[in-house]
Design an enzyme around this catalytic site. Structure first.
Site, PDB file in Angstrom:
ATOM      1  N   GLY A   1       0.821  -1.203   0.000  1.00  0.00           N
ATOM      2  CA  GLY A   1       0.000   0.000   0.000  1.00  0.00           C
ATOM      3  C   GLY A   1       0.854   1.252   0.000  1.00  0.00           C
ATOM      4  O   GLY A   1       1.984   1.271  -0.521  1.00  0.00           O
ATOM      5  N   SER A   2       0.330   2.299   0.616  1.00  0.00           N
ATOM      6  CA  SER A   2       0.968   3.609   0.570  1.00  0.00           C
ATOM      7  C   SER A   2       2.151   3.703   1.537  1.00  0.00           C
ATOM      8  O   SER A   2       2.269   2.908   2.480  1.00  0.00           O
ATOM      9  CB  SER A   2      -0.062   4.677   0.940  1.00  0.00           C
ATOM     10  OG  SER A   2      -0.535   4.425   2.257  1.00  0.00           O
TER      11      SER A   2
ATOM     12  N   GLY B   1       2.560   6.070   3.721  1.00  0.00           N
ATOM     13  CA  GLY B   1       2.021   6.408   5.050  1.00  0.00           C
ATOM     14  C   GLY B   1       1.528   5.165   5.779  1.00  0.00           C
ATOM     15  O   GLY B   1       1.780   4.981   6.976  1.00  0.00           O
TER      16      GLY B   1
ATOM     17  N   GLY C   1       2.526   2.094   5.248  1.00  0.00           N
ATOM     18  CA  GLY C   1       3.704   1.279   5.579  1.00  0.00           C
ATOM     19  C   GLY C   1       4.396   1.774   6.841  1.00  0.00           C
ATOM     20  O   GLY C   1       4.826   0.979   7.690  1.00  0.00           O
TER      21      GLY C   1
ATOM     22  N   GLU D   1       5.630  -3.357   0.661  1.00  0.00           N
ATOM     23  CA  GLU D   1       5.639  -3.107  -0.794  1.00  0.00           C
ATOM     24  C   GLU D   1       4.861  -1.816  -1.006  1.00  0.00           C
ATOM     25  O   GLU D   1       3.635  -1.830  -1.028  1.00  0.00           O
ATOM     26  CB  GLU D   1       4.938  -4.248  -1.545  1.00  0.00           C
ATOM     27  CG  GLU D   1       5.213  -5.653  -1.029  1.00  0.00           C
ATOM     28  CD  GLU D   1       6.407  -6.306  -1.685  1.00  0.00           C
ATOM     29  OE1 GLU D   1       7.018  -5.647  -2.542  1.00  0.00           O
ATOM     30  OE2 GLU D   1       6.727  -7.441  -1.333  1.00  0.00           O
TER      31      GLU D   1
ATOM     32  N   CYS E   1       1.133   0.206  -9.051  1.00  0.00           N
ATOM     33  CA  CYS E   1       2.290   0.576  -8.233  1.00  0.00           C
ATOM     34  C   CYS E   1       3.514   0.759  -9.108  1.00  0.00           C
ATOM     35  O   CYS E   1       4.327   1.640  -8.871  1.00  0.00           O
ATOM     36  CB  CYS E   1       2.545  -0.480  -7.158  1.00  0.00           C
ATOM     37  SG  CYS E   1       2.702  -2.128  -7.824  1.00  0.00           S
TER      38      CYS E   1
HETATM   39  P1  NAP Z   1      -3.295   2.440   1.470  1.00  0.00           P
HETATM   40  O1  NAP Z   1      -4.237   3.519   1.790  1.00  0.00           O
HETATM   41  O2  NAP Z   1      -2.016   2.363   2.217  1.00  0.00           O
HETATM   42  O3  NAP Z   1      -4.122   1.072   1.621  1.00  0.00           O
HETATM   43  C1  NAP Z   1      -3.581  -0.193   1.312  1.00  0.00           C
HETATM   44  C2  NAP Z   1      -4.070  -1.207   2.327  1.00  0.00           C
HETATM   45  O4  NAP Z   1      -3.502  -0.890   3.589  1.00  0.00           O
HETATM   46  C3  NAP Z   1      -5.581  -1.208   2.549  1.00  0.00           C
HETATM   47  O5  NAP Z   1      -5.984  -2.513   2.895  1.00  0.00           O
HETATM   48  C4  NAP Z   1      -5.733  -0.261   3.738  1.00  0.00           C
HETATM   49  O6  NAP Z   1      -6.899  -0.480   4.471  1.00  0.00           O
HETATM   50  C5  NAP Z   1      -4.521  -0.675   4.548  1.00  0.00           C
HETATM   51  N1  NAP Z   1      -4.023   0.346   5.463  1.00  0.00           N
HETATM   52  C6  NAP Z   1      -3.600   1.595   5.154  1.00  0.00           C
HETATM   53  N2  NAP Z   1      -3.153   2.224   6.263  1.00  0.00           N
HETATM   54  C7  NAP Z   1      -3.287   1.340   7.281  1.00  0.00           C
HETATM   55  C8  NAP Z   1      -3.009   1.389   8.667  1.00  0.00           C
HETATM   56  N3  NAP Z   1      -2.506   2.475   9.245  1.00  0.00           N
HETATM   57  N4  NAP Z   1      -3.280   0.297   9.412  1.00  0.00           N
HETATM   58  C9  NAP Z   1      -3.809  -0.803   8.865  1.00  0.00           C
HETATM   59  N5  NAP Z   1      -4.090  -0.917   7.533  1.00  0.00           N
HETATM   60  C10 NAP Z   1      -3.833   0.137   6.762  1.00  0.00           C
HETATM   61  O7  NAP Z   1      -2.922   2.462  -0.043  1.00  0.00           O
HETATM   62  P2  NAP Z   1      -3.862   2.814  -1.255  1.00  0.00           P
HETATM   63  O8  NAP Z   1      -3.743   4.243  -1.548  1.00  0.00           O
HETATM   64  O9  NAP Z   1      -5.196   2.243  -1.076  1.00  0.00           O
HETATM   65  O10 NAP Z   1      -3.126   1.954  -2.373  1.00  0.00           O
HETATM   66  C11 NAP Z   1      -2.304   2.508  -3.311  1.00  0.00           C
HETATM   67  C12 NAP Z   1      -0.861   2.519  -2.849  1.00  0.00           C
HETATM   68  O11 NAP Z   1      -0.385   1.182  -2.814  1.00  0.00           O
HETATM   69  C13 NAP Z   1       0.014   3.239  -3.820  1.00  0.00           C
HETATM   70  O12 NAP Z   1       0.955   3.991  -3.121  1.00  0.00           O
HETATM   71  C14 NAP Z   1       0.684   2.100  -4.571  1.00  0.00           C
HETATM   72  O13 NAP Z   1       1.894   2.448  -5.170  1.00  0.00           O
HETATM   73  C15 NAP Z   1       0.839   1.091  -3.509  1.00  0.00           C
HETATM   74  N6  NAP Z   1       1.014  -0.250  -4.062  1.00  0.00           N
HETATM   75  C16 NAP Z   1       2.252  -0.809  -4.005  1.00  0.00           C
HETATM   76  C17 NAP Z   1       2.463  -2.062  -4.560  1.00  0.00           C
HETATM   77  C18 NAP Z   1       3.828  -2.704  -4.545  1.00  0.00           C
HETATM   78  O14 NAP Z   1       3.896  -3.884  -4.835  1.00  0.00           O
HETATM   79  N7  NAP Z   1       4.886  -1.986  -4.231  1.00  0.00           N
HETATM   80  C19 NAP Z   1       1.390  -2.737  -5.172  1.00  0.00           C
HETATM   81  C20 NAP Z   1       0.148  -2.121  -5.202  1.00  0.00           C
HETATM   82  C21 NAP Z   1      -0.036  -0.866  -4.641  1.00  0.00           C
HETATM   83  P3  NAP Z   1      -8.210   0.424   4.203  1.00  0.00           P
HETATM   84  O15 NAP Z   1      -8.553   0.261   2.773  1.00  0.00           O
HETATM   85  O16 NAP Z   1      -9.217  -0.168   5.117  1.00  0.00           O
HETATM   86  O17 NAP Z   1      -7.834   1.837   4.548  1.00  0.00           O
END
Ligand code: NAP
Length: 455
Positions: free
Chosen positions: A205-206, A208, A210, A227, A261
């Site tokens: 995920g993001s 923040g 992470g 990731e 990503c």
């Molecule tokens: P996100 O807000 O960080 O959410 C991703 C996942 O993490 C969701 O299940 C979210 O739950 C959970 N989450 C976020 N903050 C959390 C916390 N403090 N505690 C527990 N769980 C938490 O990311 P996004 O904006 O939806 O996704 C896009 C991001 O993912 C982009 O930055 C992208 O580059 C990255 N990404 C990276 C990869 C890689 O392989 N490097 C692959 C795909 C995506 P909720 O939905 O319930 O908030």
């Protein structure tokens, strides 16, 4: 309560109740109790149940494709994610025996010395909505095959994905407590990690998010794979095939409305080819059909949420205010909300957010460069390091440039693809993941040494 707002029309598509802290803790406890019996099954048995679960997800694909469009906006014409989902799981199943094999050092009359790989116990998988099946399977399949129990906390934007996976895997013989889909809020997730509930956490995920996971794990010695985001560059060298480069790099920038990503977010082109490349790129983007993802003619769907589109709009308008040239007129279907026109920008600089912050949307900035050294300097001028895509006819040149790029993966003449035989990883703010490949198995298990004196 989790609410999935469909980007198609802003309606509430699904709601699910989150678990209380106690119920979440009980779920993990059940996973812990069930794990030993699962790990004691023969490896081939675990593999066949996991792959039967994967096949069962495939059997649901006709339902999954429109469901994904409703949840996160990807057009139905692309047919869902089963291709990559299956490819990754099948590859990890194929290499499991070798990747998890004991390393025997000595078996003599005097000693038996070896290293085994043992599962961590309960693995938490936190998955994002942008490729909700493929990102989840990267860890779910090898973690289960390696003998772990898995607790999956999927994104609130795609709440039906974890349910579908769990149903499919349970029907295929993976015990209910060994693979659990849970709906958790952030606080409960962090609380479980801080209470040492898991042997390993894989977060995709993001940045923040992470950081929050890493903070929750601090002092618990729980292994964490992160990731995170990217700002992936493409570099078109002076000897590149321009048509192929434009086609792949622009698709890499725009596919899934740029919500990849490892999507291409910056392109550097050797000066002599700059105008021709931009001309090709603009022609490709003008041919897109923005619209309802349920319409089979649509090639570009809405972004998953209007707030993601607002960030991309802000990055574009700031860049234009600072002198960037926008090459694409606003599409008629652009509604000022989730339906966002794609954009190509030139006259951009690294002072602009669109060239520095993750956009995660259908926009790309293109800059001319005079040589490899300038391209390398600009590619490395980023907080992120996930993938980089170099376009040249010369493999040695690509490898040499790749050696200088601060990145997790170097592509030559391709982009935006996860090869399950290679380690999926990043550097800098992209985190410190290591998924798929033999290294994925090493991260989902721990080494255990046996030093047995016989005489
Ligand atoms: P996100 O807000 O960080 O959410 C991703 C996942 O993490 C969701 O299940 C979210 O739950 C959970 N989450 C976020 N903050 C959390 C916390 N403090 N505690 C527990 N769980 C938490 O990311 P996004 O904006 O939806 O996704 C896009 C991001 O993912 C982009 O930055 C992208 O580059 C990255 N990404 C990276 C990869 C890689 O392989 N490097 C692959 C795909 C995506 P909720 O939905 O319930 O908030």
């Amino acid at each position: 309560m989790i609410r999935c707002i469909s980007p198609i029309d802003g309606s509430v598509y699904a709601t699910r109740e989150t678990l209380s802290a106690q119920a979440a803790s009980d779920a993990v406890e059940r996973a812990r109790e069930a794990q030993a019996e699962w790990a004691a099954l023969p490896l081939d048995d675990r593999i066949s149940r996991v792959m039967a679960g994967v096949a069962a997800v495939g059997a649901m694909n006709d339902d999954i494709v429109p469901e994904l469009a409703h949840q996160m906006g990807r057009p139905v014409r692309y047919g869902g994610e089963f291709g990559g989902f299956n490819e990754r799981a099948a590859y990890m199943a194929d290499i499991a025996r070798d990747a998890l094999a004991e390393i025997e050092i000595e078996d003599s009359d005097s000693f038996r010395r070896l290293i085994k790989r043992v599962p961590h116990g309960v693995v938490l998988v936190v998955a994002p909505w942008n490729y909700p099946y493929m990102t989840a399977i990267n860890t779910v399949a090898p973690a289960l095959i390696a003998g772990n129990a898995v607790v999956l906390k999927h994104a609130s934007q795609t709440p039906l994905v974890g349910e579908r996976m769990a149903n499919a895997f349970h029907g295929a013989g993976v015990p209910r407590d060994v693979f659990q889909n849970v709906f958790l809020d952030h606080e409960t997730t962090s609380g479980l990690i801080a209470a040492k509930a898991f042997g390993f956490v894989n977060f995709t995920g993001s940045v923040g998010g992470g950081k929050a996971i890493e903070r929750a794990a601090a002092g618990t010695f729980t292994g964490v794979g992160l990731e995170l985001g990217g700002k992936d560059p493409g570099y078109v060298c002076d000897d590149a095939d321009l048509d192929a480069a434009a086609e792949t790099l622009i698709d890499g920038a725009m596919f899934n409305s740029g919500q990849c990503c490892c999507g291409i977010e910056r392109i550097y082109v050797a000066e002599p080819h700059f105008d021709a490349f931009v001309e090709r790129a603009v022609a490709i983007v003008r041919s897109y059909k923005l619209g309802n993802p349920l319409d089979t003619n649509t090639t570009l769907g809405p972004m998953a949420h209007a707030r993601f589109a607002q960030e991309v709009r802000a990055q574009i308008s700031e860049a234009v205010a600072d002198g960037a040239t926008a090459h694409i007129d606003t599409f008629a279907e652009d509604d000022g909300g989730a339906y966002l026109s794609p954009q190509i920008l030139t006259n951009v600089t690294h002072d602009m957010r669109v060239m520095r912050d993750e956009s995660f949307g259908p926009v790309v900035g293109i800059m001319p460069v005079k040589d490899d050294a300038e391209a390398l300097r600009l590619m490395n001028d980023s907080h992120f390091g996930l993938t980089a895509s170099v376009w040249t006819a010369d493999t040695e040149r690509a490898e040499a440039i790749g050696d200088g790029i601060e990145t997790g993966t170097v592509f030559m003449n391709r982009a935006d693809y996860l090869d399950p035989a290679l380690c999926w990883t990043g550097c800098k703010d992209t985190g410190r993941g290591g998924g798929l490949s033999v290294i994925g198995y090493h991260n989902l298990t721990r080494p255990k040494s046996y030093h047995l004196k016989k005489a």
